[in-house]
Design an enzyme around this catalytic site. Structure first.
Site, mmCIF file in Angstrom:
data_model
loop_
_atom_site.group_PDB
_atom_site.id
_atom_site.type_symbol
_atom_site.label_atom_id
_atom_site.label_comp_id
_atom_site.label_asym_id
_atom_site.label_seq_id
_atom_site.Cartn_x
_atom_site.Cartn_y
_atom_site.Cartn_z
ATOM 1 N N ASP A 68 -5.331 2.527 -0.496
ATOM 2 C CA ASP A 68 -5.741 3.931 -0.464
ATOM 3 C C ASP A 68 -6.828 4.084 0.587
ATOM 4 O O ASP A 68 -7.863 3.404 0.527
ATOM 5 C CB ASP A 68 -6.269 4.371 -1.834
ATOM 6 N N GLU A 74 -0.261 5.435 2.649
ATOM 7 C CA GLU A 74 0.156 6.824 2.779
ATOM 8 C C GLU A 74 0.301 7.163 4.258
ATOM 9 O O GLU A 74 -0.478 6.696 5.081
ATOM 10 C CB GLU A 74 -0.885 7.747 2.130
ATOM 11 N N ASP A 76 -10.437 5.854 -6.120
ATOM 12 C CA ASP A 76 -9.693 5.213 -5.028
ATOM 13 C C ASP A 76 -8.856 4.037 -5.531
ATOM 14 O O ASP A 76 -7.735 3.809 -5.059
ATOM 15 C CB ASP A 76 -10.661 4.742 -3.937
#
Length: 370
Positions: free
Chosen positions: A188, A272, A352
């Protein structure tokens, strides 16, 4: 066996005469690029409504300008030819919608030129490299290039502080077998420390730029008080450039170290697919985003994983990794100021770390469905 490519970058130490030739080549390459662009731009403005006619046009080449500007013959002809190839790539990228319309180059752009191997014109010697028009150039080769690696091209560049470098592109054959995926990790993105992984580990990026910001600002103020173009201004400009280069090198070394550690430990890394430029502008986190180098980090991850037959998995940027409970799957709003994810199921985690666990789960789901 598949062909693979790898680049090696080394510091160059040219003599005064060689430095003059290198700088002259930079200038000639820039001149030819701008001349060709100017003619193409004029043609494009005339034929932009008729793309089929535009494709049939014979564009100018460096040879055309050599007749008018004979001093272009004094530099490496392959460097000029590569300027044409770079312009061709810029136009193709523009027509595909992947880039802006090509722009003119100035001295403020990165100073570099590329030359290719033809009939042994480039050779590695003991602590030196032979290049067209430059003969033998002193080079600090801190690591060996395997004998079976074939040199394809070399790019000579100059940093803002006046240091010279060479990037040697090599080609070799290697069979890369796809590794069986056993160990997966989710990352993340963390504005404050680069990333938090699904194991609960933090990258703890040292914020090199922020640490140097006060010193950099001080030197930049000194530069602003000097007369532009003067000897003292140039000396101060180099001081500023050296600080910026130091920060860039520290960042690059850290990102190489972190990406190598992940690639050694895991078979697949899930991240991501973030729009860092948009994030920097929308959330006003410009300096923080630029400092930690997430884009560079993911590039390092990608080529290192690929080279070992491993995988980089990118999940949709709209996937609600932050809002979802990694234990029960429920979702809830998560404002930026809330740093702990608390769920009715009893989960109580750093936000996170919770997001990284969700990213890993989504990555595994994508792997099993493809």
């Amino acid at each position: 066996m598949a062909k693979q490519h790898k680049a090696y970058k080394f510091r160059l130490f040219p003599t005064k005469e060689q430095e003059f030739v290198i700088r002259k080549t930079f200038g000639c390459v820039r001149f030819v690029y701008n001349k060709m662009l100017a003619e193409r731009k004029e043609t494009y403005e005339t034929l932009k409504e008729n793309k089929e006619e535009w494709k049939k046009v014979k564009h100018p080449t460096p040879a055309k300008f050599k007749k008018e500007y004979e001093w272009l013959k004094e530099v490496d002809s392959l460097a000029l030819a590569n300027a044409q190839l770079n312009l061709d790539k810029a136009y193709k990228a523009f027509f595909k919608g992947n880039a802006r319309f090509p722009r003119f180059k100035s001295k403020r752009h990165k100073q570099s030129y590329t030359t290719n191997v033809v009939n042994g014109n480039i050779q590695l010697l003991d602590g030196h490299i032979k290049l067209p028009k430059l003969k033998s150039l002193k080079m600090k080769q801190h690591r060996k290039i395997p004998l079976e690696y074939k040199i394809k091209s070399c790019t000579v560049s100059m940093s803002a502080s006046g240091k010279y470098y060479i990037s040697i592109l090599t080609e070799y054959e290697k069979e890369i077998e796809s590794k069986e995926i056993e160990k997966v990790v989710g990352l993340d993105f963390a504005m404050d420390g680069l990333f938090v992984d699904s194991e609960g580990e933090k990258a703890n990026y040292p914020k090199f730029y922020r640490l140097m910001l006060e010193k950099l600002a001080k030197e930049q103020r000194k530069l602003s008080r000097k007369k532009k173009g003067s000897s003292n201004w140039n000396k101060q400009r180099i001081r500023v450039a050296k600080i910026q280069e130091k920060v860039a090198n520290q960042r690059k070394n850290f990102l190489h170290y972190k990406s190598k550690a992940l690639v050694s430990k895991f078979d697949a890394v899930v991240i991501e697919d973030l729009d860092m430029k948009g994030m920097a502008q929308a959330l006003k986190f410009g300096k923080s985003v630029a400092d930690n180098g997430w884009g560079m980090f993911t590039s390092f991850l990608q080529y290192k994983l690929k080279g070992q037959g491993k995988h980089l998995i990118k999940i949709d940027k709209w996937f609600p990794s932050t809002k979802t409970c990694s234990s029960c799957g429920k979702t809830q709003p998560m404002p930026m100021e809330v740093r702990i994810y608390t769920c009715s199921c009893g989960l109580n985690l750093d936000r996170d770390y919770n997001a990284a666990r969700n990213i890993k789960k989504e990555g595994i789901r994508l792997l099993t469905t493809t």
